[in-house]
Design an enzyme around this catalytic site. Structure first.
Site, mmCIF file in Angstrom:
data_model
loop_
_atom_site.group_PDB
_atom_site.id
_atom_site.type_symbol
_atom_site.label_atom_id
_atom_site.label_comp_id
_atom_site.label_asym_id
_atom_site.label_seq_id
_atom_site.Cartn_x
_atom_site.Cartn_y
_atom_site.Cartn_z
ATOM 1 N N HIS A 46 0.865 -1.197 0.000
ATOM 2 C CA HIS A 46 0.000 0.000 0.000
ATOM 3 C C HIS A 46 0.894 1.238 0.000
ATOM 4 C CE1 HIS A 46 -3.186 2.796 1.145
ATOM 5 N NE2 HIS A 46 -4.014 1.871 0.732
ATOM 6 N N ASP A 106 -7.874 -5.524 -0.098
ATOM 7 C CA ASP A 106 -8.295 -6.342 -1.250
ATOM 8 C C ASP A 106 -7.876 -7.802 -1.125
ATOM 9 O OD1 ASP A 106 -7.458 -3.426 -2.949
ATOM 10 O OD2 ASP A 106 -9.487 -4.222 -2.782
HETATM 11 C C1 SDX Z 1 -6.239 0.104 -2.896
HETATM 12 O O1 SDX Z 1 -4.494 4.654 -2.031
HETATM 13 C C2 SDX Z 1 -5.395 3.988 -1.434
HETATM 14 O O2 SDX Z 1 -5.760 4.322 -0.299
HETATM 15 C C3 SDX Z 1 -5.985 2.805 -2.183
HETATM 16 C C4 SDX Z 1 -6.984 1.959 -1.413
HETATM 17 C C5 SDX Z 1 -8.255 2.726 -1.133
HETATM 18 O O3 SDX Z 1 -8.988 2.333 -0.201
HETATM 19 O O4 SDX Z 1 -8.592 3.658 -1.937
HETATM 20 O O5 SDX Z 1 -6.425 1.545 -0.177
HETATM 21 C C6 SDX Z 1 -7.400 0.739 -2.214
HETATM 22 O O6 SDX Z 1 -5.992 0.427 -4.024
HETATM 23 C C7 SDX Z 1 -5.357 -0.861 -2.144
HETATM 24 C C8 SDX Z 1 -4.102 -1.338 -2.974
HETATM 25 C C9 SDX Z 1 -4.556 -2.405 -3.918
HETATM 26 N N1 SDX Z 1 -3.491 -2.739 -4.877
HETATM 27 C C10 SDX Z 1 -2.854 -3.918 -4.808
HETATM 28 O O7 SDX Z 1 -3.020 -4.745 -3.926
HETATM 29 C C11 SDX Z 1 -1.910 -4.173 -5.989
HETATM 30 C C12 SDX Z 1 -0.581 -4.740 -5.465
HETATM 31 N N2 SDX Z 1 0.080 -3.682 -4.760
HETATM 32 C C13 SDX Z 1 1.066 -2.869 -5.475
HETATM 33 O O8 SDX Z 1 0.819 -2.705 -6.822
HETATM 34 C C14 SDX Z 1 1.535 -1.655 -4.686
HETATM 35 O O9 SDX Z 1 1.802 -2.101 -3.426
HETATM 36 C C15 SDX Z 1 0.635 -0.437 -4.616
HETATM 37 C C16 SDX Z 1 0.193 0.025 -5.958
HETATM 38 C C17 SDX Z 1 -0.577 -0.728 -3.783
HETATM 39 C C18 SDX Z 1 1.445 0.683 -3.939
HETATM 40 O O10 SDX Z 1 2.449 1.019 -4.835
HETATM 41 P P1 SDX Z 1 3.585 2.101 -4.415
HETATM 42 O O11 SDX Z 1 3.280 2.773 -3.142
HETATM 43 O O12 SDX Z 1 3.838 2.952 -5.604
HETATM 44 O O13 SDX Z 1 4.806 1.166 -4.084
HETATM 45 P P2 SDX Z 1 5.835 0.717 -5.145
HETATM 46 O O14 SDX Z 1 5.131 0.174 -6.342
HETATM 47 O O15 SDX Z 1 6.816 1.817 -5.328
HETATM 48 O O16 SDX Z 1 6.524 -0.502 -4.394
HETATM 49 C C19 SDX Z 1 7.538 -0.271 -3.437
HETATM 50 C C20 SDX Z 1 8.411 -1.514 -3.527
HETATM 51 C C21 SDX Z 1 8.818 -1.825 -4.970
HETATM 52 O O17 SDX Z 1 10.086 -2.481 -4.910
HETATM 53 P P3 SDX Z 1 11.412 -1.574 -5.219
HETATM 54 O O18 SDX Z 1 11.201 -0.977 -6.611
HETATM 55 O O19 SDX Z 1 11.462 -0.526 -4.133
HETATM 56 O O20 SDX Z 1 12.523 -2.588 -5.176
HETATM 57 O O21 SDX Z 1 7.664 -2.670 -3.082
HETATM 58 C C22 SDX Z 1 7.497 -3.583 -4.168
HETATM 59 C C23 SDX Z 1 7.787 -2.823 -5.459
HETATM 60 O O22 SDX Z 1 8.322 -3.710 -6.441
HETATM 61 N N3 SDX Z 1 6.068 -4.000 -4.114
HETATM 62 C C24 SDX Z 1 5.654 -5.251 -4.287
HETATM 63 C C25 SDX Z 1 4.253 -5.185 -4.113
HETATM 64 N N4 SDX Z 1 3.880 -3.928 -3.866
HETATM 65 C C26 SDX Z 1 5.014 -3.193 -3.879
HETATM 66 N N5 SDX Z 1 6.314 -6.397 -4.565
HETATM 67 C C27 SDX Z 1 5.535 -7.504 -4.667
HETATM 68 N N6 SDX Z 1 4.189 -7.550 -4.512
HETATM 69 C C28 SDX Z 1 3.520 -6.397 -4.232
HETATM 70 N N7 SDX Z 1 2.183 -6.413 -4.069
#
Ligand code: SDX
Length: 428
Positions: free
Chosen positions: A305, A363
């Site tokens: 998140h 989720d």
């Molecule tokens: C919702 O914003 C909100 O409040 C949203 C929400 C709401 O109520 O409105 O809470 C609802 O959208 C919840 C989130 C649902 N999405 C997912 O579950 C999809 C999987 N999650 C990711 O795509 C990610 O965690 C996000 C999109 C939720 C957050 O992305 P960020 O904050 O931009 O984080 P990032 O992509 O920069 O990741 C940071 C690091 C990265 O590694 P590095 O590049 O630093 O080496 O963490 C890794 C990412 O590769 N990472 C993951 C991961 N999520 C982040 N690695 C594996 N699996 C994951 N799920």
């Protein structure tokens, strides 16, 4: 007022006022930065940018705290119902018994949609994704309700708000019925909000339908958990659309479109598909390895998140609700739940997820619950949109009523071609 922040840039040192909220981080007001330095800030994804001042929802990502108008989500989910949460988000205070009764009455009597909306649905293929239908039909409401699109009129703003909260379940149920070729079921005014939604989704004209009160209560709680979440992507979309003066129905349609993405509201659908793809506990390690592999685009859907760097408080309540629903339905050993629980256990002990502070979000468990209730995967994000509509509307109203509100218009870092002369085609 805190001491101003000073910044040395472009050979100058300029000061910016620092504003404090009631809780949470202070903000540095940089609205004069460009005028004073000729520079923009650069913050793709807005990881360090507050886009507005708001009194609606507060999240402490490190502590795993979520407050609606100051009330902890755990208490609202435990003690209240979804329409009470809607009243709280829209008006700022918990309703008295009389206010609650009046609000329920007003919402209940806005649940029907214009009869011609049915013809609108006929234009879709039966296998259209329900979120495509929702984007279109919510936007189409502005073609039917001209008497609540004047955003300068507070009365019309509240009428549009009530209509949106009241009609989303009806449109969502219609999208579902249309996709399975069953007739639409009209709202029933003697049912509560969520029971009415379940009936519109699962009743058929040829027999009586009795709402299961345990499932209705569970879904009502799920709606509470999804109602608002400060300036997330879809809420920011609604605010930006509304800042141009677009009518509320069009703004909510924009929010629905943004929510559809798998990184946002579409994650509940993607998380369940991921659990189905993993299929068994034995296959979890290979998917964990893929999630950690930089060269593999696979991510654990339902994990991570932008704000929560601790357990999403909603996920804990969601997990409890999942068990309640599966027990009520007599589903003893759901293989998807076994995979989810084991996947969570492994991930929470894995150095990669610990170091990146990746925890289950709302989720991760919602899909298992909604599938058990009988909803197809394609309806999961639609249900998220039904619940989030009140949050979008509350945030839209707050933005419209903010005297400092201006049209949102970010700038950019331009790295394209500098000015160059046109070359005629025979010289290229
Ligand atoms: C919702 O914003 C909100 O409040 C949203 C929400 C709401 O109520 O409105 O809470 C609802 O959208 C919840 C989130 C649902 N999405 C997912 O579950 C999809 C999987 N999650 C990711 O795509 C990610 O965690 C996000 C999109 C939720 C957050 O992305 P960020 O904050 O931009 O984080 P990032 O992509 O920069 O990741 C940071 C690091 C990265 O590694 P590095 O590049 O630093 O080496 O963490 C890794 C990412 O590769 N990472 C993951 C991961 N999520 C982040 N690695 C594996 N699996 C994951 N799920």
């Amino acid at each position: 007022m805190s001491a101003p922040a000073s910044l040395s840039a472009a050979g100058k040192t300029v000061e910016f006022p620092v504003k404090s909220g009631s809780i949470g981080p202070d903000v540095m007001d940089i609205s004069k930065l460009y005028a004073q330095t000729g520079m923009f800030t650069y913050d793709p994804g807005f990881t360090s940018t507050a886009s507005c001042e708001s009194k609606i929802t507060y999240i402490d990502g490190d502590e795993g705290v979520l407050l609606y108008r100051g009330y902890p989500i755990e208490q609202l989910a435990e003690h209240g119902d979804f329409l009470e949460t809607c009243y709280l988000l829209l008006y700022g205070e918990l309703p008295t018994a009389a206010q609650k009764a009046d609000f329920d009455y007003r919402v209940t009597r806005h649940t029907m949609v214009h009869e011609q909306m049915m013809r609108f649905f006929q234009g879709f293929r039966r296998d259209a994704h329900p979120m495509a239908v929702m984007v279109a039909s919510v936007g189409a409401l502005s073609a039917f309700y001209h008497d609540s699109t004047d955003i300068s009129d507070p009365q019309q703003r509240m009428v549009a708000s009530m209509r949106m909260v009241a009609k989303m379940p009806t449109l969502a149920a219609m999208a579902y019925k249309y996709s399975i070729g069953q007739p639409f079921i009209y709202p029933q005014n003697d049912l509560d909000y969520t029971s009415n939604f379940l009936k519109m989704c699962f009743a058929v004209p040829c027999e009586d339908y009795k709402v299961n009160p345990v499932l209705s209560r569970a879904l009502d709680r799920i709606f509470i958990l999804h109602a608002d979440h400060e300036q997330n992507a879809s809420t920011s979309t609604v605010r930006l659309a509304g800042s141009s003066g677009a009518n509320p129905f069009a703004c909510i349609a924009a929010g629905v479109a943004c929510l559809w993405g798998p990184a946002h509201g579409g994650a509940n659908e993607a998380a369940l598909k991921m659990l189905e793809e993993i299929g068994s506990v034995e296959r979890i390690p290979q998917f964990i390895a893929r999630a950690k592999d930089k060269n593999d685009p696979f991510r654990l859907m339902g994990f991570g998140h932008r704000v929560y760097k601790n357990y999403d408080p909603r996920a804990k309540i969601m997990q409890k609700t999942t068990h309640e629903v599966l027990n009520e339905l007599g589903i003893k050993d759901d293989p998807l739940l076994d995979v989810a629980i084991e996947l969570e256990r492994i991930a929470l002990h894995d150095e990669y997820f610990i170091e990146k502070k990746l925890y289950p979000n709302i989720d991760f468990y919602s899909g298992i619950t909604l599938k058990a209730m009988g909803f197809p995967t394609s309806m999961f994000t639609v249900l998220f949109a039904v619940a989030r509509t009140v949050g979008w509307i509350a945030q839209w109203k707050e933005m419209i009523e903010d005297p400092s509100q201006r049209i949102g218009r970010p700038r950019q870092l331009y790295t394209g071609a500098p000015t160059r002369e046109y070359v005629s085609i025979n010289q290229r």
